[in-house]
Design an enzyme around this catalytic site. Structure first.
Site, PDB file in Angstrom:
ATOM      1  N   GLY A 225       0.827  -1.207   0.000  1.00 55.94           N
ATOM      2  CA  GLY A 225       0.000   0.000   0.000  1.00 55.94           C
ATOM      3  C   GLY A 225       0.851   1.241   0.000  1.00 55.94           C
ATOM      4  O   GLY A 225       2.055   1.180  -0.262  1.00 55.94           O
ATOM      5  N   ASN A 226       0.232   2.363   0.252  1.00 58.34           N
ATOM      6  CA  ASN A 226       0.988   3.618   0.300  1.00 58.34           C
ATOM      7  C   ASN A 226       0.391   4.527   1.375  1.00 58.34           C
ATOM      8  O   ASN A 226      -0.606   4.190   1.998  1.00 58.34           O
ATOM      9  CB  ASN A 226       0.997   4.296  -1.073  1.00 58.34           C
ATOM     10  CG  ASN A 226      -0.400   4.625  -1.541  1.00 58.34           C
ATOM     11  OD1 ASN A 226      -1.051   5.490  -0.983  1.00 58.34           O
ATOM     12  ND2 ASN A 226      -0.881   3.908  -2.560  1.00 58.34           N
ATOM     13  N   ARG A 227       1.021   5.663   1.575  1.00 57.92           N
ATOM     14  CA  ARG A 227       0.681   6.512   2.719  1.00 57.92           C
ATOM     15  C   ARG A 227      -0.437   7.512   2.441  1.00 57.92           C
ATOM     16  O   ARG A 227      -0.684   8.382   3.261  1.00 57.92           O
ATOM     17  CB  ARG A 227       1.919   7.300   3.155  1.00 57.92           C
ATOM     18  CG  ARG A 227       3.048   6.462   3.664  1.00 57.92           C
ATOM     19  CD  ARG A 227       4.186   7.350   4.149  1.00 57.92           C
ATOM     20  NE  ARG A 227       5.411   6.614   4.309  1.00 57.92           N
ATOM     21  CZ  ARG A 227       5.700   5.878   5.376  1.00 57.92           C
ATOM     22  NH1 ARG A 227       4.834   5.791   6.353  1.00 57.92           N
ATOM     23  NH2 ARG A 227       6.840   5.228   5.447  1.00 57.92           N
ATOM     24  N   SER A 228      -1.089   7.427   1.310  1.00 58.31           N
ATOM     25  CA  SER A 228      -2.117   8.431   1.010  1.00 58.31           C
ATOM     26  C   SER A 228      -3.274   8.348   2.019  1.00 58.31           C
ATOM     27  O   SER A 228      -3.809   7.278   2.276  1.00 58.31           O
ATOM     28  CB  SER A 228      -2.657   8.216  -0.404  1.00 58.31           C
ATOM     29  OG  SER A 228      -3.704   9.125  -0.636  1.00 58.31           O
TER      30      SER A 228
ATOM     31  N   ALA B 171      -3.684   7.758  -4.937  1.00 57.59           N
ATOM     32  CA  ALA B 171      -2.354   7.196  -5.144  1.00 57.59           C
ATOM     33  C   ALA B 171      -2.568   5.737  -5.529  1.00 57.59           C
ATOM     34  O   ALA B 171      -2.930   4.910  -4.685  1.00 57.59           O
ATOM     35  CB  ALA B 171      -1.529   7.317  -3.877  1.00 57.59           C
TER      36      ALA B 171
END
Ligand code: CTP
Length: 400
Positions: free
Chosen positions: A205-208, A272
């Site tokens: 995943g990502n930090r958005s 994102a």
């Protein structure tokens, strides 16, 4: 925009119903926090019916949500009307003995207080000192109007007219009542960050956080649009009037955005999206290796949803807006990477922001440069994500 309307215990509490009406009609998402004393004047049912949301007074309501922190932190604007002498005093001394005052302590957005009380109470040095303290901290305290007070008496201390309160409040967050240039338009916004499953318990995943995308949705609603919000793994409350579609993976996001884009005037890809996903997701949990050897993952590229939308234009005349989260590197600056991406993606606008080292993701503020399809700068904006959202819609409006 997400607005908190605080109502303190004075006879003018009934006029707050008009303030609420004006704010919701302008497309804002309003949560009302009445003090317990104000409920003697206007009951909770009125606030809940008019706002379509619960209207709690107490910090012990909805405890798992930690409302006093959540409501303040996620608000774009706090308006208290009427603000009584007691409310001004509690706010000035930083009391947190009910949900409204606790919210005033956690709010980091503009705060407007509209006082209403008897002339003597307003003119008392204690009240004047509280007003001066609040103003010195950046709180906007309106001057009360003159006129008829509770009984037969008249004088200074009347609540300013609801329309004036609303105009003053909205002026704090980017201009009068704001443009209504998206009336009749369908806007699709993707927000958040996709998660690509690795096995039943893990994902890439990502930090958005989804904050900028949600702020864009709120701003579009305020400007009159119908909004479809495709949210990937966002924990924030969604704007009440948006059509919300929740997704998890890049593939689900692509399907949802493309379906909604068929009749959209504008598509904004603020999410994102994972560029890569695991080639296969294991059906059972991946275990540690007894010999301690490395786990090598094979990742495959996901379709570039933005680039597809820009080429295909699923509806004639559709505007496609992209984002570029860049860190800059030894080869090129954030803006140079953005320019190259603008030319490559073919979107009508590309919103470039610097991320990493505490910037961009998950923060309340943002700073962006908006490029056109040729990579030329058309605007830049910095400040709250609500303010940046307005600047992005201004740039979209300028394309038409
Ligand atoms: N995006 C998309 N589909 C993807 C990846 C990204 O639609 N599979 C969109 C994002 O929503 C954003 C824009 O493309 O609007 C830019 O995303 P970004 O990750 O910054 O760019 P990339 O396409 O990944 O380019 P690069 O890897 O060169 O940074």
């Amino acid at each position: 925009m997400r607005i908190i309307l605080g109502v303190a215990g004075g006879i003018a509490a009934y006029k707050a119903a008009l303030v609420l009406r004006l704010l919701t009609e302008a497309g804002h998402d309003v949560r009302v926090i009445p003090t317990v004393a104000s409920l003697e004047f206007v009951g909770r049912a009125t606030w809940e019916a008019l706002s379509g949301q619960p209207a709690p007074s107490d910090v012990f309501e909805d405890v798992p949500q930690v409302l006093h922190v959540e409501l303040g932190k996620t608000a774009d604007l706090v308006v208290v009307a009427p603000a009584t002498a007691d409310l001004l005093s509690r706010a000035a001394t930083g009391r947190a003995d009910d949900l409204l005052t606790a919210t005033l302590l956690t709010a980091r957005c503009p705060v407007l207080l509209a006082p209403a009380m008897h002339t003597e109470m307003w003119e008392h040095p204690a009240t004047q000192a509280n007003v001066a303290t609040l103003r010195s901290r950046g709180v906007h305290v309106l001057e009360p109007a003159s006129g008829r007070l509770t009984g037969a008496d008249t004088g200074r201390g009347r609540l300013p007219e609801p329309a004036d309160i609303v105009a003053a409040a909205l002026a704090l967050v980017g201009g009068a009542a704001g443009p209504r240039d998206l009336v009749g338009q369908h806007v699709v916004i993707s927000a958040g960050g996709t998660r690509e499953p690795l096995d039943p318990v893990r994902y890439l995943g990502n930090r958005s956080s989804g904050r900028q995308g949600f702020a864009l949705a709120q701003a579009a609603l305020a400007r009159g649009a119908r909004v479809t919000l495709v949210a990937a793994n966002v924990t924030l409350p969604a704007p009440a009037r948006a059509d919300l579609v929740t997704v998890e993976t890049a593939a689900e996001l692509r399907d949802a955005v493309r379906a909604a884009a068929l009749d959209a005037d504008v598509v904004v890809m603020a999410a994102a999206v994972a560029d890569f996903r695991p080639a296969t997701a294991a059906e059972t949990k991946i275990k540690k290796r007894p010999d301690g050897s490395a786990l090598v993952l094979e990742l495959v590229q996901t379709p570039d949803i933005l680039a597809e939308l820009a080429v295909e234009r699923l509806r004639a005349g559709q505007l496609v807006i992209g984002f570029a989260a860049e860190t800059g590197d030894g080869d090129a600056s954030v803006l140079e990477h953005g320019r190259a991406k603008a030319r490559r993606k073919g979107a009508d606008l590309l919103v470039v922001n610097a991320v990493g080292a505490g910037r961009g993701f998950g923060t309340a503020d943002n700073s962006v440069t908006i490029l056109d399809a040729r990579g030329d700068v058309v605007a830049s904006a910095a400040g709250s994500k609500a303010a940046v959202a307005q600047a992005i819609w201004d740039a979209v409006a300028a394309l038409r």
